[in-house]
Motif scaffolding. Structure first.
Motif, PDB file in Angstrom:
ATOM      1  N   VAL A 172      74.073 -52.317   3.786  1.00  0.00           N
ATOM      2  CA  VAL A 172      74.307 -53.913   2.755  1.00  0.00           C
ATOM      3  C   VAL A 172      73.257 -53.932   1.544  1.00  0.00           C
ATOM      4  CG1 VAL A 172      72.464 -55.787   3.674  1.00  0.00           C
ATOM      5  CG2 VAL A 172      73.790 -54.085   5.612  1.00  0.00           C
ATOM      6  N   GLY A 173      73.991 -54.473   1.095  1.00  0.00           N
ATOM      7  CA  GLY A 173      73.518 -54.802  -0.233  1.00  0.00           C
ATOM      8  C   GLY A 173      72.848 -55.857   0.010  1.00  0.00           C
ATOM      9  N   LEU A 174      71.219 -56.168  -0.123  1.00  0.00           N
ATOM     10  CA  LEU A 174      70.860 -57.276  -0.606  1.00  0.00           C
ATOM     11  C   LEU A 174      70.117 -58.106  -1.965  1.00  0.00           C
ATOM     12  CD1 LEU A 174      67.816 -55.839   1.654  1.00  0.00           C
ATOM     13  CD2 LEU A 174      69.620 -57.527   2.458  1.00  0.00           C
ATOM     14  N   ALA A 223      69.291 -64.902  -0.276  1.00  0.00           N
ATOM     15  CA  ALA A 223      69.251 -64.568   1.570  1.00  0.00           C
ATOM     16  C   ALA A 223      67.463 -65.273   1.670  1.00  0.00           C
ATOM     17  CB  ALA A 223      70.239 -63.996   2.037  1.00  0.00           C
ATOM     18  N   HIS A 224      68.295 -66.397   2.959  1.00  0.00           N
ATOM     19  CA  HIS A 224      67.028 -65.867   3.592  1.00  0.00           C
ATOM     20  C   HIS A 224      66.955 -65.357   4.629  1.00  0.00           C
ATOM     21  CE1 HIS A 224      64.426 -68.079   6.352  1.00  0.00           C
ATOM     22  NE2 HIS A 224      63.780 -68.260   5.806  1.00  0.00           N
ATOM     23  N   LEU A 273      78.331 -54.356   2.284  1.00  0.00           N
ATOM     24  CA  LEU A 273      77.925 -55.870   3.157  1.00  0.00           C
ATOM     25  C   LEU A 273      77.755 -55.665   1.757  1.00  0.00           C
ATOM     26  CD1 LEU A 273      77.052 -54.582   7.265  1.00  0.00           C
ATOM     27  CD2 LEU A 273      79.503 -55.744   5.526  1.00  0.00           C
ATOM     28  N   HIS A 274      77.299 -57.700   1.740  1.00  0.00           N
ATOM     29  CA  HIS A 274      76.184 -58.007   1.255  1.00  0.00           C
ATOM     30  C   HIS A 274      75.536 -59.102   1.264  1.00  0.00           C
ATOM     31  CE1 HIS A 274      78.590 -57.096  -3.385  1.00  0.00           C
ATOM     32  NE2 HIS A 274      77.749 -56.278  -2.644  1.00  0.00           N
ATOM     33  N   GLY A 275      73.921 -58.778   1.699  1.00  0.00           N
ATOM     34  CA  GLY A 275      73.656 -60.071   2.160  1.00  0.00           C
ATOM     35  C   GLY A 275      72.907 -60.816   1.163  1.00  0.00           C
ATOM     36  N   VAL A 276      74.126 -61.392   0.376  1.00  0.00           N
ATOM     37  CA  VAL A 276      74.069 -63.125   0.040  1.00  0.00           C
ATOM     38  C   VAL A 276      74.112 -63.955   0.470  1.00  0.00           C
ATOM     39  CG1 VAL A 276      75.042 -63.579  -2.007  1.00  0.00           C
ATOM     40  CG2 VAL A 276      74.314 -61.064  -1.900  1.00  0.00           C
ATOM     41  N   ALA A 277      73.479 -65.140   0.675  1.00  0.00           N
ATOM     42  CA  ALA A 277      74.066 -66.451   1.069  1.00  0.00           C
ATOM     43  C   ALA A 277      74.257 -67.202  -0.184  1.00  0.00           C
ATOM     44  CB  ALA A 277      72.950 -67.424   1.930  1.00  0.00           C
ATOM     45  N   ASP A 278      73.532 -67.467  -1.080  1.00  0.00           N
ATOM     46  CA  ASP A 278      73.406 -68.153  -2.602  1.00  0.00           C
ATOM     47  C   ASP A 278      73.845 -66.767  -3.593  1.00  0.00           C
ATOM     48  OD1 ASP A 278      72.147 -70.517  -1.548  1.00  0.00           O
ATOM     49  OD2 ASP A 278      70.778 -69.888  -1.956  1.00  0.00           O
ATOM     50  N   ALA A 280      82.315 -62.611   0.578  1.00  0.00           N
ATOM     51  CA  ALA A 280      83.281 -63.305   1.400  1.00  0.00           C
ATOM     52  C   ALA A 280      83.386 -62.332   2.221  1.00  0.00           C
ATOM     53  CB  ALA A 280      84.162 -63.573   0.323  1.00  0.00           C
ATOM     54  N   HIS A 281      84.020 -60.993   1.845  1.00  0.00           N
ATOM     55  CA  HIS A 281      83.801 -60.110   2.661  1.00  0.00           C
ATOM     56  C   HIS A 281      83.309 -59.608   3.647  1.00  0.00           C
ATOM     57  CE1 HIS A 281      86.137 -55.836   3.880  1.00  0.00           C
ATOM     58  NE2 HIS A 281      85.322 -56.044   3.518  1.00  0.00           N
ATOM     59  N   THR A 282      82.426 -59.630   3.643  1.00  0.00           N
ATOM     60  CA  THR A 282      81.634 -59.172   4.327  1.00  0.00           C
ATOM     61  C   THR A 282      81.631 -60.724   5.787  1.00  0.00           C
ATOM     62  OG1 THR A 282      79.803 -58.421   2.412  1.00  0.00           O
ATOM     63  CG2 THR A 282      78.558 -59.399   5.535  1.00  0.00           C
ATOM     64  N   ARG A 283      81.139 -61.731   4.810  1.00  0.00           N
ATOM     65  CA  ARG A 283      81.172 -62.839   6.393  1.00  0.00           C
ATOM     66  C   ARG A 283      82.889 -62.879   6.642  1.00  0.00           C
ATOM     67  NH1 ARG A 283      78.778 -68.231   3.172  1.00  0.00           N
ATOM     68  NH2 ARG A 283      77.577 -67.095   2.027  1.00  0.00           N
ATOM     69  N   GLU A 284      84.217 -62.002   6.372  1.00  0.00           N
ATOM     70  CA  GLU A 284      84.953 -62.220   7.491  1.00  0.00           C
ATOM     71  C   GLU A 284      85.510 -60.722   8.201  1.00  0.00           C
ATOM     72  OE1 GLU A 284      89.895 -61.447   5.741  1.00  0.00           O
ATOM     73  OE2 GLU A 284      88.483 -61.722   4.610  1.00  0.00           O
ATOM     74  N   LEU A 285      84.568 -60.336   7.613  1.00  0.00           N
ATOM     75  CA  LEU A 285      84.798 -58.823   7.814  1.00  0.00           C
ATOM     76  C   LEU A 285      84.010 -58.905   9.999  1.00  0.00           C
ATOM     77  CD1 LEU A 285      85.440 -55.548   8.560  1.00  0.00           C
ATOM     78  CD2 LEU A 285      82.700 -55.373   7.374  1.00  0.00           C
ATOM     79  N   LEU A 286      82.525 -59.317   9.684  1.00  0.00           N
ATOM     80  CA  LEU A 286      82.211 -59.857  10.173  1.00  0.00           C
ATOM     81  C   LEU A 286      81.420 -60.753  11.146  1.00  0.00           C
ATOM     82  CD1 LEU A 286      79.089 -56.902   9.324  1.00  0.00           C
ATOM     83  CD2 LEU A 286      80.671 -56.486  10.626  1.00  0.00           C
TER      84      LEU A 286
END
Length: 305
Positions: A163-165, A204-205, A226-231, A279-285
């Motif tokens: 998880v890349g933060l 990300a929060h 994975l990326h822990g990125v919201a903004d 984008a990939h993280t959101r689609e995958l999980l």
């Protein structure tokens, strides 16, 4: 699942533990001090005393669990001139977990970073983690090598994920990068940004990040990046302007050659343009951040109390 969490009393870990428990998992939290143990126990987790350089303890703890979330990193050592030593300790810890989990199909999710991996363009999941990726020197290279080794554990029968933060994992109680920027602005009497302030920081929060770690341990396929990125990327000037307004000080440009004097240890980080996609993280999980973005969180005012 029974999940071992290292760094369970830390900024992200203290959000991951209740996230896991609320989803029905049992949590074993690694604690290196009495204070950490009290925090872990108060959250409803079982306490396992030990440190991340105690490899035998890590192996025994992982062997008794159905999965591992590895969040601990020796930040105190890293930011006092010992980044390479801290990164090496982290590598050995992940290696120990891999030894225990190999061939079991059990999950291992580790925390890594996104900052500086693709300067000037949007980083996407998996960049820099393949065997063909160029080497990176020094301590950051060691940490990136650990992320690559974690992905490679998929070939050894570990359901591994990295998880890349984002550099800013924000929220009330944050003592990280954004809190440091606030402190510098208060001390200097100016909310600074380097050059034109167009450098972008992903964010990300912490509660959204915690949910991503739960999803990773539950469902991420082996070898996931994975990326822990919201903004995706908040301009540094926008961050400085909010800080300045709340502190009642001007937001102003700092020349690149003066950044070290103004920002001290943060100078390198605030000079980086390092946006990242999830984008990939959101689609995958199916991960969808629901908490306030960085600017909205700053506007709440808790960083300035």
């Amino acid at each position: 699942m029974r999940v071992l969490v290292t760094g369970a009393s830390g900024w992200i870990g203290s959000a991951v533990v209740p996230e896991l428990i609320s989803a029905g998992h049992q949590v074993v939290g690694l604690a290196r001090s009495d204070a950490a143990a009290d925090t872990v126990a108060a959250a409803g987790a079982e306490v396992r005393r030990g440190t991340i350089d105690d490899l035998d303890t890590l192996r025994r703890a992982a062997d008794a669990c159905d999965g591992v979330i590895h969040l601990a990193f020796q930040h105190d050592i890293a930011f006092s001139g010992g980044f390479e030593a801290a990164a090496e300790t982290n590598r050995l810890a992940v290696e120990a977990f891999g030894e225990v989990l190999a061939g079991s199909g059990r999950p291992l999710a580790i925390a890594s970073g996104t900052l500086g991996l693709a300067p000037g363009r949007v980083l996407v999941e998996g960049e820099g983690l393949g065997a063909e990726a160029p080497e990176v020197a020094g301590g950051p290279g060691l940490r990136l090598a650990t992320a690559r080794a974690t992905v490679a554990l998929a070939a050894r029968g570990v359901r591994s994920s990295v998880v890349g933060l984002a550099p800013s994992i924000h929220g009330e109680g944050d003592h990280g990068f954004v809190a440091a920027l606030v402190a510098i602005a208060r001390d200097k009497g100016v909310a600074g940004y380097v050059g034109d302030g167009s450098q972008r920081w992903p964010a990300a929060h912490r509660l959204d990040a915690a949910r991503l770690f739960r999803l990773a341990i539950e469902a991420a396929p082996a070898g996931s990046a994975l990326h822990g990125v919201a903004d995706e990327g908040v301009p540094m000037r926008a961050i400085a302007e909010v800080i300045g307004r709340h502190l009642g000080v001007p937001a102003a440009s700092v020349a690149p050659e003066d950044a070290a004097a103004h920002f001290a240890w943060l100078a390198h980080f605030v000079s980086l343009d390092s946006p990242a996609s999830s984008a990939h993280t959101r689609e995958l999980l199916g991960w969808q951040p629901t908490q306030p973005g960085l600017i909205e969180d700053l506007e709440k005012g808790h960083y300035f109390r």
